[in-house]
Design an enzyme around this catalytic site. Structure first.
Site, PDB file in Angstrom:
ATOM      1  N   LYS A  78       0.844  -1.205   0.000  1.00 22.96           N
ATOM      2  CA  LYS A  78       0.000   0.000   0.000  1.00 22.96           C
ATOM      3  C   LYS A  78       0.873   1.246   0.000  1.00 22.96           C
ATOM      4  O   LYS A  78       0.678   2.165  -0.789  1.00 22.96           O
ATOM      5  CB  LYS A  78      -0.874  -0.003   1.249  1.00 22.96           C
ATOM      6  CG  LYS A  78      -1.480   1.358   1.597  1.00 22.96           C
ATOM      7  CD  LYS A  78      -2.354   1.332   2.822  1.00 22.96           C
ATOM      8  CE  LYS A  78      -1.626   1.565   4.095  1.00 22.96           C
ATOM      9  NZ  LYS A  78      -1.415   2.974   4.473  1.00 22.96           N
ATOM     10  N   ASN A  79       1.909   1.260   0.846  1.00 20.99           N
ATOM     11  CA  ASN A  79       2.696   2.485   0.995  1.00 20.99           C
ATOM     12  C   ASN A  79       3.708   2.674  -0.124  1.00 20.99           C
ATOM     13  O   ASN A  79       4.398   3.690  -0.175  1.00 20.99           O
ATOM     14  CB  ASN A  79       3.374   2.519   2.372  1.00 20.99           C
ATOM     15  CG  ASN A  79       2.333   2.696   3.474  1.00 20.99           C
ATOM     16  OD1 ASN A  79       1.165   3.010   3.183  1.00 20.99           O
ATOM     17  ND2 ASN A  79       2.722   2.454   4.701  1.00 20.99           N
ATOM     18  N   ARG A  88      -4.347  10.640   4.844  1.00 20.18           N
ATOM     19  CA  ARG A  88      -3.218  11.570   4.944  1.00 20.18           C
ATOM     20  C   ARG A  88      -2.364  11.494   3.691  1.00 20.18           C
ATOM     21  O   ARG A  88      -1.827  12.503   3.226  1.00 20.18           O
ATOM     22  CB  ARG A  88      -2.391  11.192   6.159  1.00 20.18           C
ATOM     23  CG  ARG A  88      -1.089  11.903   6.231  1.00 20.18           C
ATOM     24  CD  ARG A  88      -0.208  11.365   7.310  1.00 20.18           C
ATOM     25  NE  ARG A  88       1.149  11.762   7.087  1.00 20.18           N
ATOM     26  CZ  ARG A  88       1.636  12.962   7.356  1.00 20.18           C
ATOM     27  NH1 ARG A  88       0.832  13.864   7.860  1.00 20.18           N
ATOM     28  NH2 ARG A  88       2.890  13.252   7.117  1.00 20.18           N
ATOM     29  N   CYS A 147      -5.014  11.867  12.667  1.00 19.90           N
ATOM     30  CA  CYS A 147      -5.751  10.604  12.769  1.00 19.90           C
ATOM     31  C   CYS A 147      -5.454  10.050  14.160  1.00 19.90           C
ATOM     32  O   CYS A 147      -4.793  10.684  14.961  1.00 19.90           O
ATOM     33  CB  CYS A 147      -5.333   9.650  11.669  1.00 19.90           C
ATOM     34  SG  CYS A 147      -3.655   9.115  11.831  1.00 19.90           S
ATOM     35  N   ARG A 199       0.103  14.278  12.931  1.00 24.72           N
ATOM     36  CA  ARG A 199       0.598  14.007  11.569  1.00 24.72           C
ATOM     37  C   ARG A 199       0.632  15.281  10.728  1.00 24.72           C
ATOM     38  O   ARG A 199      -0.016  15.405   9.703  1.00 24.72           O
ATOM     39  CB  ARG A 199      -0.241  12.909  10.934  1.00 24.72           C
ATOM     40  CG  ARG A 199      -0.234  11.687  11.845  1.00 24.72           C
ATOM     41  CD  ARG A 199      -0.772  10.475  11.211  1.00 24.72           C
ATOM     42  NE  ARG A 199       0.123   9.993  10.160  1.00 24.72           N
ATOM     43  CZ  ARG A 199      -0.222   8.966   9.384  1.00 24.72           C
ATOM     44  NH1 ARG A 199      -1.369   8.385   9.551  1.00 24.72           N
ATOM     45  NH2 ARG A 199       0.600   8.559   8.438  1.00 24.72           N
ATOM     46  N   ASP A 255       4.954   0.502  12.065  1.00 22.94           N
ATOM     47  CA  ASP A 255       3.710  -0.109  11.570  1.00 22.94           C
ATOM     48  C   ASP A 255       3.552  -1.557  12.013  1.00 22.94           C
ATOM     49  O   ASP A 255       2.524  -2.169  11.737  1.00 22.94           O
ATOM     50  CB  ASP A 255       3.649  -0.053  10.034  1.00 22.94           C
ATOM     51  CG  ASP A 255       3.467   1.366   9.549  1.00 22.94           C
ATOM     52  OD1 ASP A 255       3.587   1.604   8.339  1.00 22.94           O
ATOM     53  OD2 ASP A 255       3.229   2.254  10.386  1.00 22.94           O
ATOM     54  N   ARG A 298      -8.352  -0.511   5.112  1.00 21.18           N
ATOM     55  CA  ARG A 298      -7.520   0.538   4.488  1.00 21.18           C
ATOM     56  C   ARG A 298      -6.202  -0.051   3.994  1.00 21.18           C
ATOM     57  O   ARG A 298      -5.614   0.444   3.045  1.00 21.18           O
ATOM     58  CB  ARG A 298      -7.187   1.629   5.506  1.00 21.18           C
ATOM     59  CG  ARG A 298      -8.373   2.420   5.966  1.00 21.18           C
ATOM     60  CD  ARG A 298      -7.935   3.621   6.726  1.00 21.18           C
ATOM     61  NE  ARG A 298      -6.964   4.405   5.965  1.00 21.18           N
ATOM     62  CZ  ARG A 298      -6.423   5.524   6.385  1.00 21.18           C
ATOM     63  NH1 ARG A 298      -6.749   5.978   7.589  1.00 21.18           N
ATOM     64  NH2 ARG A 298      -5.582   6.197   5.657  1.00 21.18           N
TER      65      ARG A 298
END
Ligand code: EPZ
Length: 417
Positions: free
Chosen positions: A22-23, A93, A117, A122, A305, A397
């Site tokens: 995802k990132n 974000r 969040c 952030r 994470d 997500r």
């Protein structure tokens, strides 16, 4: 709102394939704004954040020519709207990643400030400070970042804090800026290195990525992006821990062991049996785990994470584990929920002290953010009895079909509407 119901106590067995990172895909999608043509991206994970980013790009004028089987063809020839609307940016974000590319492409941008969040405020002050140093005029009003720039200029910029998306944003802006940009104290995450490589393949001139200093020679245009996203290292770490906590025997395929080295080392320290292959990892629980300390740190340190997931594992280890969260200011939202399952955890600022207990008991649980919810799933898999996790939209997500993947590994798990 969906809930996930888990009957704990079944060891996970079998093989599971990881999805795309995802990132890694989010910045690459934003980078398509630096091009005018048909961008082809494969290995795209079908998670909510990606859908949000694609919607945002369409709002900016990009056109999805096709999107199926994890492959997207995105035409950015006409992506000339500079405004990213609040309703999209506020949910994610990472939308701030379009700021640099929009200023580089159009010389203007109007992006809603990302909401904070659960894990922290952030801010994007470093993103803004860097873009201003490159000549952008940035003002904030009504929750929007307004940016204007004739042509961004190359600069020398030092990041006060290592920032993953900050590094990505300024690197993307620098690609079409005039002259040389030197970014110092940058993020070294694989996702940043991958972005730089993909931009270079499209004609950018970036060097030093993966070290503390990235140098970019500005150019005037890029060819369309064509790439395949690598597997998600955070999903990999999550499944490694799920296998360990259930005393299972799981082979994780389509993964990159070199990206999860800090997690592997910690699990081995905890006496979990790990076998590494070319692009697979076999994780076997072999009896009680040892308590191990961990401290999160930008890559290549222990990933923030994975902190929540690792803490869930340590609740059942033998002894005391000290976990320090040094990256975000409020990333212990999972602690209260784990304690309701019988975990023995006390907090002292950014430090959690976990005394291992004999067992956890299932409970109704509330997900608060993406990785905290993964931590609750992991704890529920090992707990005695039933857990019902609500607000699982958080987990959607960042994880593709998590309950299907766990079901295929033998977990007693189902999603209820
Ligand atoms: C990226 O977030 C990841 N998201 C996060 O993953 C990850 O936790 C984080 O990097 C750290 O590894 C994406 O890549 C889309 P930062 P990012 O900027 O870039 C402070 C997940 O679960 N900071 O590296 O937003 C910031 O407050 C998500 O997949 C400033 O103060 O994180 C934080 O304390 C969660 N000012 C620290 O730096 C700035 O301008 C690191 O943040 C920017 C950051």
């Amino acid at each position: 709102m969906d809930k996930i119901v888990i009957e704990g106590g079944t060891p996970l067995e079998g093989t599971v394939k990881m999805s795309g990172a995802k990132n890694a895909v989010l910045p690459v999608l934003a980078a398509t704004l630096l091009t005018r043509g048909r961008n082809v991206i494969e290995g795209v994970p079908n998670v909510r954040d990606v859908t949000t980013m694609i919607k945002l790009l369409e709002d900016l004028g990009a056109r999805v020519e096709s999107y199926s089987n994890e492959k997207i063809i995105l035409d950015t020839s006409k992506a000339d709207n500079p405004e990213a609307p609040y309703d999209l940016v506020s949910t994610m974000r990472a939308s701030c990643l379009v700021l640099g590319p929009l200023l580089a492409r159009l010389g203007k941008a109007r992006v809603s400030l990302p909401g904070g969040c659960a894990i922290g405020a952030r801010p994007i002050d470093l993103h803004i400070k860097g873009l201003e140093a490159m000549g952008a005029k940035i003002s904030l009003d009504q929750g929007y970042v307004h940016g204007k720039a004739d042509r961004l200029k190359g600069i020398q910029f030092f990041f006060d804090t290592v920032s993953v998306t900050g590094t990505a944003n300024l690197m993307m802006a620098a690609v079409l800026a005039e002259g040389e940009t030197i970014l110092e104290n940058v993020a070294k995450e694989p996702e940043v290195v991958f972005l730089a490589d993909i931009l270079n393949r499209a004609g950018a001139k970036i060097s030093g990525h993966g070290t503390d200093i990235i140098t970019i020679q500005g150019t005037t245009s890029l060819n369309p992006i064509d790439c395949t996203i690598f597997p998600d290292r955070i999903e990999t770490g999550t499944f490694m821990i799920a296998a360990a906590i259930t005393q299972g025997d799981v082979t994780i395929e389509n993964c990159m062991p070199q990206h999860v080295e800090p997690v592997t080392l910690k699990l081995q320290e905890a006496q979990v049996d790990i076998e590494l292959g070319e692009n697979k990892i076999r994780v076997k629980g072999k009896g009680p785990m040892e308590s191990v300390n961990a401290r999160t740190h930008p890559y290549p340190g222990f990933p923030t994470d994975i902190q929540a997931q690792f803490m869930a594992l340590m609740t059942l280890a033998q002894g005391q584990s000290i976990i320090m969260e040094t990256v975000f200011e409020n990333r212990f939202m999972h602690v209260a929920e784990l304690k309701r399952m019988g975990a023995d955890i006390s907090l002292d600022g950014h430090t959690a002290i976990i005394n291992g207990v004999k067992g956890l008991s299932g409970a109704p649980l509330m997900a608060t953010d993406l990785r905290a919810s993964a931590s609750l799933v992991i704890a529920a898999l090992a707990a005695k009895g039933q857990s019902i996790i609500s607000r699982v939209y958080h987990i959607d997500r960042g994880y593709v079909d998590i309950e299907k993947k766990l079901l295929n590994l033998g977990a007693q798990i189902r999603r209820v509407k």
